[in-house]
Design a protein around this motif. Sequence first.
Motif, mmCIF file in Angstrom:
data_model
loop_
_atom_site.group_PDB
_atom_site.id
_atom_site.type_symbol
_atom_site.label_atom_id
_atom_site.label_comp_id
_atom_site.label_asym_id
_atom_site.label_seq_id
_atom_site.Cartn_x
_atom_site.Cartn_y
_atom_site.Cartn_z
ATOM 1 N N ALA A 41 0.822 -1.215 0.000
ATOM 2 C CA ALA A 41 0.000 0.000 0.000
ATOM 3 C C ALA A 41 0.857 1.267 0.000
ATOM 4 C CB ALA A 41 -0.934 0.006 1.210
ATOM 5 N N CYS A 42 2.128 1.127 0.363
ATOM 6 C CA CYS A 42 3.065 2.249 0.359
ATOM 7 C C CYS A 42 4.403 1.714 -0.151
ATOM 8 C CB CYS A 42 3.206 2.829 1.768
ATOM 9 S SG CYS A 42 3.771 1.636 2.999
ATOM 10 N N LYS A 107 10.093 15.904 6.352
ATOM 11 C CA LYS A 107 9.758 16.864 5.298
ATOM 12 C C LYS A 107 11.005 17.498 4.688
ATOM 13 C CE LYS A 107 7.144 19.495 2.782
ATOM 14 N NZ LYS A 107 6.961 18.939 1.454
ATOM 15 N N GLU A 108 11.871 18.047 5.535
ATOM 16 C CA GLU A 108 12.985 18.847 5.036
ATOM 17 C C GLU A 108 14.217 18.021 4.661
ATOM 18 O OE1 GLU A 108 12.277 21.845 4.262
ATOM 19 O OE2 GLU A 108 10.383 21.868 5.337
ATOM 20 N N ALA A 109 14.557 17.026 5.458
ATOM 21 C CA ALA A 109 15.761 16.238 5.172
ATOM 22 C C ALA A 109 15.489 15.124 4.164
ATOM 23 C CB ALA A 109 16.329 15.654 6.455
ATOM 24 N N GLU A 110 14.353 14.450 4.305
ATOM 25 C CA GLU A 110 14.042 13.326 3.421
ATOM 26 C C GLU A 110 13.175 13.718 2.227
ATOM 27 O OE1 GLU A 110 15.245 10.209 3.403
ATOM 28 O OE2 GLU A 110 16.555 10.791 5.050
ATOM 29 N N GLY A 111 12.526 14.867 2.301
ATOM 30 C CA GLY A 111 11.735 15.347 1.175
ATOM 31 C C GLY A 111 10.409 14.647 0.967
ATOM 32 N N TYR A 112 9.866 14.045 2.014
ATOM 33 C CA TYR A 112 8.570 13.386 1.897
ATOM 34 C C TYR A 112 7.452 14.406 1.736
ATOM 35 C CZ TYR A 112 10.295 8.749 3.157
ATOM 36 O OH TYR A 112 10.931 7.546 3.156
ATOM 37 N N SER A 113 6.427 14.014 1.015
ATOM 38 C CA SER A 113 5.245 14.858 0.868
ATOM 39 C C SER A 113 4.408 14.765 2.137
ATOM 40 C CB SER A 113 4.411 14.382 -0.330
ATOM 41 O OG SER A 113 3.820 13.123 -0.037
ATOM 42 N N TYR A 114 3.454 15.667 2.275
ATOM 43 C CA TYR A 114 2.567 15.637 3.437
ATOM 44 C C TYR A 114 1.802 14.301 3.499
ATOM 45 C CZ TYR A 114 3.191 20.588 4.598
ATOM 46 O OH TYR A 114 3.698 21.791 5.004
ATOM 47 N N GLU A 115 1.403 13.800 2.343
ATOM 48 C CA GLU A 115 0.678 12.523 2.294
ATOM 49 C C GLU A 115 1.544 11.370 2.777
ATOM 50 O OE1 GLU A 115 -1.210 11.517 -1.378
ATOM 51 O OE2 GLU A 115 -2.383 13.363 -1.426
ATOM 52 N N GLU A 116 2.808 11.353 2.344
ATOM 53 C CA GLU A 116 3.710 10.289 2.773
ATOM 54 C C GLU A 116 3.991 10.376 4.270
ATOM 55 O OE1 GLU A 116 6.421 9.506 -1.190
ATOM 56 O OE2 GLU A 116 6.702 11.396 -0.086
ATOM 57 N N ILE A 117 4.166 11.588 4.771
ATOM 58 C CA ILE A 117 4.384 11.786 6.205
ATOM 59 C C ILE A 117 3.154 11.326 6.975
ATOM 60 C CG2 ILE A 117 4.757 13.497 8.028
ATOM 61 C CD1 ILE A 117 6.410 15.099 5.937
ATOM 62 N N SER A 118 1.995 11.599 6.438
ATOM 63 C CA SER A 118 0.748 11.166 7.057
ATOM 64 C C SER A 118 0.714 9.644 7.172
ATOM 65 C CB SER A 118 -0.439 11.679 6.242
ATOM 66 O OG SER A 118 -1.641 11.191 6.737
ATOM 67 N N GLN A 119 1.155 8.954 6.128
ATOM 68 C CA GLN A 119 1.210 7.489 6.146
ATOM 69 C C GLN A 119 2.201 6.988 7.186
ATOM 70 O OE1 GLN A 119 2.244 6.357 2.118
ATOM 71 N NE2 GLN A 119 0.240 5.393 1.861
ATOM 72 N N ILE A 120 3.398 7.559 7.180
ATOM 73 C CA ILE A 120 4.458 7.107 8.094
ATOM 74 C C ILE A 120 4.055 7.315 9.545
ATOM 75 C CG2 ILE A 120 6.822 7.561 8.889
ATOM 76 C CD1 ILE A 120 7.465 8.240 5.906
ATOM 77 N N THR A 121 3.512 8.499 9.840
ATOM 78 C CA THR A 121 3.187 8.832 11.233
ATOM 79 C C THR A 121 1.799 8.369 11.647
ATOM 80 O OG1 THR A 121 2.403 11.032 10.592
ATOM 81 C CG2 THR A 121 4.723 10.834 11.244
ATOM 82 N N GLU A 122 1.046 7.852 10.675
ATOM 83 C CA GLU A 122 -0.319 7.374 10.935
ATOM 84 C C GLU A 122 -1.197 8.452 11.567
ATOM 85 O OE1 GLU A 122 0.541 3.852 13.240
ATOM 86 O OE2 GLU A 122 0.870 2.661 11.436
ATOM 87 N N THR A 123 -1.083 9.665 11.006
ATOM 88 C CA THR A 123 -1.921 10.789 11.433
ATOM 89 C C THR A 123 -2.580 11.395 10.199
ATOM 90 O OG1 THR A 123 -0.052 12.325 11.291
ATOM 91 C CG2 THR A 123 -0.491 11.378 13.444
ATOM 92 N N SER A 124 -3.573 12.230 10.443
ATOM 93 C CA SER A 124 -4.292 12.834 9.321
ATOM 94 C C SER A 124 -3.411 13.853 8.599
ATOM 95 C CB SER A 124 -5.559 13.527 9.821
ATOM 96 O OG SER A 124 -5.226 14.685 10.546
ATOM 97 N N LEU A 125 -3.756 14.109 7.364
ATOM 98 C CA LEU A 125 -3.045 15.084 6.548
ATOM 99 C C LEU A 125 -3.111 16.468 7.189
ATOM 100 C CD1 LEU A 125 -1.508 15.055 3.892
ATOM 101 C CD2 LEU A 125 -3.628 15.546 2.710
ATOM 102 N N ASP A 126 -4.279 16.838 7.708
ATOM 103 C CA ASP A 126 -4.433 18.134 8.371
ATOM 104 C C ASP A 126 -3.540 18.234 9.599
ATOM 105 O OD1 ASP A 126 -6.282 18.999 6.512
ATOM 106 O OD2 ASP A 126 -8.016 18.377 7.711
ATOM 107 N N ASN A 127 -3.457 17.141 10.362
ATOM 108 C CA ASN A 127 -2.625 17.121 11.558
ATOM 109 C C ASN A 127 -1.156 17.302 11.192
ATOM 110 O OD1 ASN A 127 -1.502 16.731 14.086
ATOM 111 N ND2 ASN A 127 -2.689 14.918 14.529
ATOM 112 N N VAL A 128 -0.719 16.669 10.124
ATOM 113 C CA VAL A 128 0.660 16.818 9.663
ATOM 114 C C VAL A 128 0.936 18.280 9.324
ATOM 115 C CG1 VAL A 128 2.269 16.267 7.780
ATOM 116 C CG2 VAL A 128 0.934 14.445 8.857
ATOM 117 N N ALA A 129 0.040 18.908 8.596
ATOM 118 C CA ALA A 129 0.230 20.301 8.194
ATOM 119 C C ALA A 129 0.296 21.221 9.417
ATOM 120 C CB ALA A 129 -0.888 20.744 7.261
#
Length: 147
Positions: A41-42, A107-129
């Motif tokens: 899935a990822c 975000k800054e060192a690895e360059g992940y998108s907000y969506e990818e960070i959301s997947q990794i951290t298992e939090t909502s996209l809004d929460n990541v932002a």
Amino acid sequence: MYSDDILRYSFSILRDYEEAKDMVQEVFIRHFENEQSFKGACSYKTWLLIITRNLFYSKIKSKSFTNERVDEELNDSVFEVNYEINISIKDALMKIPSEYSELLYLKEAEGYSYEEISQITETSLDNVAVRLHRAKKMLRKILKDRY
């Protein structure tokens, strides 16, 4: 292939190089034990980082890790004398809570998108932002207060 990525990510949340090296080994052990559970899935790297993060939170829940970290942080804050007038970004990152520095790292060192960070951290996209915004604000304040 991904051990350096896992090491850097582990260090960003554990803030202890030796613990981070141990975490890399634990991640690959967990990976081999549960390899059949990878559903695709990822990306494979994202899956390994999710394992890393889950192991981190398992360690926090264990009493021994929590006590060790509290004692270590207490000793650092009581006995460490900072003679430098200026603070580096690395030092500033160490002063913000790990859940925020983790997001900045992704975000800054690895360059992940907000969506990818959301997947990794298992939090909502809004929460990541929101958390990334807060992390940057904290970092700016720490750096501004030091100059």
